[in-house]
Design an enzyme around this catalytic site. Structure first.
Site, short mmCIF file in Angstrom:
data_model
loop_
_atom_site.label_atom_id
_atom_site.label_comp_id
_atom_site.label_asym_id
_atom_site.label_seq_id
_atom_site.Cartn_x
_atom_site.Cartn_y
_atom_site.Cartn_z
N CYS A 1 -36.12 18.09 22.06
CA CYS A 1 -36.70 18.68 20.85
C CYS A 1 -37.07 20.14 21.04
O CYS A 1 -37.38 20.83 20.07
CB CYS A 1 -37.93 17.88 20.42
SG CYS A 1 -37.52 16.25 19.76
N SER B 1 -18.34 11.75 15.30
CA SER B 1 -18.25 12.57 16.51
C SER B 1 -17.40 13.80 16.26
O SER B 1 -16.50 13.80 15.41
CB SER B 1 -17.64 11.75 17.66
OG SER B 1 -16.34 11.31 17.31
N ASP C 1 -45.28 11.88 14.13
CA ASP C 1 -45.02 11.89 15.56
C ASP C 1 -44.99 13.33 16.06
O ASP C 1 -44.59 14.25 15.37
CB ASP C 1 -43.76 11.11 15.94
CG ASP C 1 -42.49 11.60 15.27
OD1 ASP C 1 -42.57 12.46 14.38
OD2 ASP C 1 -41.41 11.12 15.65
#
Length: 347
Positions: free
Chosen positions: A17, A141, A227
């Site tokens: 992150c 992908s 979060d």
């Protein structure tokens, strides 16, 4: 090159992150009148910087939709996939919901890294999905210059139980379910500073599923939940305060911290995302020592849940946390907003 000798972190310029676009730049990207799509059933969009979008189906149930992906934060392919998936699924739990399915997002430098390594990454993601009780049902992908993996996750939640940043209230106590310092310890490992006794600690924390969020949401006194990830505790707490029109007082000593984190900060194991977070949110803080600032702005990958809880619900929240093996201590409180005072005060 064998799968055991590969170092995935050497193939990317960012990690976990911590490779998020800075909040300041993101604000410029998202600042558009056309981004404000008006739909009365869209309960949560991007206005309050919540963890996911929420759409009301009109039958007492809402759908939660989120996506999260990043470059490797660890070298082990399986662990990278597991961490990335755990981090993405966490957004559903942070909104008070239950995940129901996920699809994978994979970018892979096919001329540099073998498809067998990519398979290990996706197996790690599939393992995390099984932990959450959902299927990894498909994905997309591309051939990319750096390895990227994550999920798009769909969840459901009783509409009345949706947890948003803007629903926090003055008087709430603040709780954090995981220790801070993930960015610091992973940076210390890259710099070969990590002590043997601290090896694997950050990975263990990042792989810990925030599944307790769905149970916390059923407690009336839990007013808000998010979060703590790439913007650090300061960034995510500031967004909660801004959304709810309150201010926060935080007890630094009460914040759970990974072992050795303050020592590693003094040794310079501070990720680049820390400075970007401070540049975006530092003006909202009161005065504090540099090492305190560096921990509060440390970008977390698959970090813990930050809860705003009314005092009368504290015992129920702690009891629920204990059922999931989580020991909670209040790290601060929310107070009415007053002009001229820092949005986040550290004591």
């Amino acid at each position: 090159m064998s799968e055991n000798s590969i170092r995935l972190t050497q193939y990317s310029h960012g990690a976990g992150c911590g490779c998020k676009i800075s909040p300041k730049v993101l604000e410029t990207i998202l600042h558009s009148e056309q981004a404000k799509f008006v739909d009365p059933n869209l309960l949560v969009g991007n206005e309050t910087r919540d963890d996911a979008a929420v759409y009301d189906l009109g039958n007492g149930t809402s759908v939660i939709s989120t996506t999260d992906f990043f470059m490797p934060i660890v070298d082990n392919p399986f662990d990278f996939g597991r961490i990335a998936a755990t981090n993405a699924i966490s957004d559903i739990f942070a909104m008070g919901g239950k995940p129901i399915m996920a699809i994978a997002i994979l970018g892979w430098p096919i001329n540099k890294l073998s498809p067998e390594i990519a398979r290990e990454v996706t197996e790690g993601g599939r393992y995390a999905c099984r932990q959450a009780g959902i299927a990894l049902a498909g994905g997309h992908s591309i051939d990319a210059t750096e390895p990227i993996f994550g999920l798009a996750v769909t969840g459901i939640v009783p509409t009345e139980r949706v947890k948003k940043n803007s629903t926090a209230q003055a008087g709430c106590k603040l709780f954090l379910t995981k220790p801070l310092g993930i960015g610091v310890l992973t940076t210390a490992e890259k710099k070969s500073l990590l002590k043997p006794e601290h090896q694997g600690l950050a990975t263990e924390v990042m792989c810990r599923m925030n599944i307790a969020g769905a149970s916390f949401a059923n407690i009336e006194g839990v007013k808000a939940m998010t979060d703590v990830t790439g913007f650090g505790l300061l960034g995510h707490l500031s967004e909660m305060c801004q959304g709810a029109g309150v201010q926060a007082r935080v007890d630094y000593d009460a914040i759970p911290k990974l072992p050795g984190v303050e020592e590693y900060i003094k040794l310079g194991a501070v990720p680049g995302g820390t400075e970007r977070n401070f540049a975006s949110y530092g003006h909202l803080m009161g005065e504090m020592p540099r090492e305190v600032r560096d921990l509060l702005c440390d970008p977390q990958t698959s970090g813990g849940l930050l809860l705003a809880v009314m005092p009368e619900a504290e015992n129920e929240v702690k009891a629920t946390a204990a059922e999931f093996g989580i020991e909670l201590t209040a790290i601060g409180e929310l107070v009415p907003a007053r002009g001229g005072r820092a949005m986040v005060e550290i004591r």
